[in-house]
Design a protein around this motif. Structure first.
Motif, PDB file in Angstrom:
ATOM      1  N   ARG A   1       1.708   3.766   2.060  1.00 44.93           N
ATOM      2  CA  ARG A   1       1.603   4.103   3.487  1.00 44.93           C
ATOM      3  C   ARG A   1       1.517   5.617   3.700  1.00 44.93           C
ATOM      4  O   ARG A   1       0.704   6.106   4.476  1.00 44.93           O
ATOM      5  CB  ARG A   1       2.794   3.501   4.234  1.00 44.93           C
ATOM      6  CG  ARG A   1       2.772   3.733   5.729  1.00 44.93           C
ATOM      7  CD  ARG A   1       4.050   3.203   6.390  1.00 44.93           C
ATOM      8  NE  ARG A   1       4.044   3.471   7.804  1.00 44.93           N
ATOM      9  CZ  ARG A   1       3.690   2.595   8.728  1.00 44.93           C
ATOM     10  NH1 ARG A   1       3.352   1.369   8.388  1.00 44.93           N
ATOM     11  NH2 ARG A   1       3.696   2.930  10.004  1.00 44.93           N
TER      12      ARG A   1
ATOM     13  N   ILE B   1       0.855  -1.186   0.000  1.00 44.72           N
ATOM     14  CA  ILE B   1       0.000   0.000   0.000  1.00 44.72           C
ATOM     15  C   ILE B   1       0.890   1.235   0.000  1.00 44.72           C
ATOM     16  O   ILE B   1       2.084   1.149   0.313  1.00 44.72           O
ATOM     17  CB  ILE B   1      -0.946   0.056   1.225  1.00 44.72           C
ATOM     18  CG1 ILE B   1      -0.141   0.108   2.527  1.00 44.72           C
ATOM     19  CG2 ILE B   1      -1.943  -1.080   1.216  1.00 44.72           C
ATOM     20  CD1 ILE B   1      -0.939   0.591   3.721  1.00 44.72           C
TER      21      ILE B   1
ATOM     22  N   LEU C   1      -7.733   0.181  -1.994  1.00 43.82           N
ATOM     23  CA  LEU C   1      -7.501  -0.249  -0.617  1.00 43.82           C
ATOM     24  C   LEU C   1      -7.100   0.923   0.269  1.00 43.82           C
ATOM     25  O   LEU C   1      -7.535   1.014   1.418  1.00 43.82           O
ATOM     26  CB  LEU C   1      -6.439  -1.355  -0.578  1.00 43.82           C
ATOM     27  CG  LEU C   1      -6.104  -1.923   0.808  1.00 43.82           C
ATOM     28  CD1 LEU C   1      -7.351  -2.479   1.504  1.00 43.82           C
ATOM     29  CD2 LEU C   1      -5.032  -2.996   0.688  1.00 43.82           C
ATOM     30  N   GLU C   2      -6.277   1.833  -0.243  1.00 40.50           N
ATOM     31  CA  GLU C   2      -5.894   3.002   0.548  1.00 40.50           C
ATOM     32  C   GLU C   2      -7.120   3.826   0.933  1.00 40.50           C
ATOM     33  O   GLU C   2      -7.229   4.269   2.087  1.00 40.50           O
ATOM     34  CB  GLU C   2      -4.883   3.876  -0.221  1.00 40.50           C
ATOM     35  CG  GLU C   2      -3.492   3.303  -0.284  1.00 40.50           C
ATOM     36  CD  GLU C   2      -3.256   2.326  -1.427  1.00 40.50           C
ATOM     37  OE1 GLU C   2      -2.101   1.919  -1.629  1.00 40.50           O
ATOM     38  OE2 GLU C   2      -4.225   1.963  -2.116  1.00 40.50           O
TER      39      GLU C   2
END
Length: 199
Positions: A69, A67, A131-132
């Motif tokens: 981050r 991901i 997803l983030e």
């Protein structure tokens, strides 16, 4: 130092109990330059702190899932910045802050990959949500121990598909994380409520 600025600085730096991580310096500086309401800064710290717990959990439990981050943490730290322009949405419902927050961030030089969360944090079912986006949305819910089944299921499905682990196991692990985070919800809510919306 004027009261609102002093209160804002306190919201950004108060160690709190339990401790909340500081916001990314870029977000903190932007909030100061915009004379953000202290309560907004406190809220963003609470959500950002939960997002830190989520990405740390993801690193430990799903190390193969990649991901952005930095984007998740910046997004959690700035997702409601549009409420600077819509103070009524700090204490009541409303979604005008979402597109306006995105535009505010972009006007201050924040790149798309980081600014997008101001617009997407309440739109986790959108077809282009990734997803983030889901992780920022999750942090924005569970900081106060609010469970959203469809959001959690989207995350479970994505993590199971990306990691190859059974969905039931991913669900159990995520549920354990959310339960742990929920244990401190009252202290985060009290921290936020301890700061004024306006003078």
């Amino acid at each position: 130092m004027p009261f609102v600025l002093a209160s804002l600085i306190h919201a950004l730096t108060d160690p709190s109990d339990p401790p909340l991580r500081p916001l990314p310096s870029r977000v903190a500086a932007l909030l100061e330059s915009l004379d953000a309401p202290p309560r907004l800064a406190a809220h963003l710290r609470a959500v950002h702190d939960v997002a830190c717990e989520i990405v740390d959990w993801l690193d430990a439990q799903h190390a193969t899932v990649r991901i952005d981050r930095e984007a998740v943490l910046f997004g959690a730290a700035s997702h409601d910045i549009g409420k600077i322009l819509h103070l009524e949405e700090l204490s009541g419902p409303g979604s005008v802050h979402e597109p306006d927050g995105y535009e505010l961030l972009r006007a201050h030089g924040v790149e798309e990959r980081l600014a997008r969360f101001a617009r997407t944090h309440a739109s986790w079912t959108a077809s282009d949500a990734n997803l983030e986006d889901h992780l920022v949305s999750l942090a924005d819910k569970i900081w106060k121990a609010k469970r959203v089944v469809d959001l959690e299921q989207l995350i479970v499905d994505r993590l199971a598909a990306a990691s190859g682990r059974p969905a039931w196991q991913v669900f159990m692990d995520l549920d354990e994380l959310i339960t742990r985070v929920a244990n401190d919800a009252d202290s985060r809510l009290a921290f936020q409520a301890g700061y004024p919306i306006k003078p």
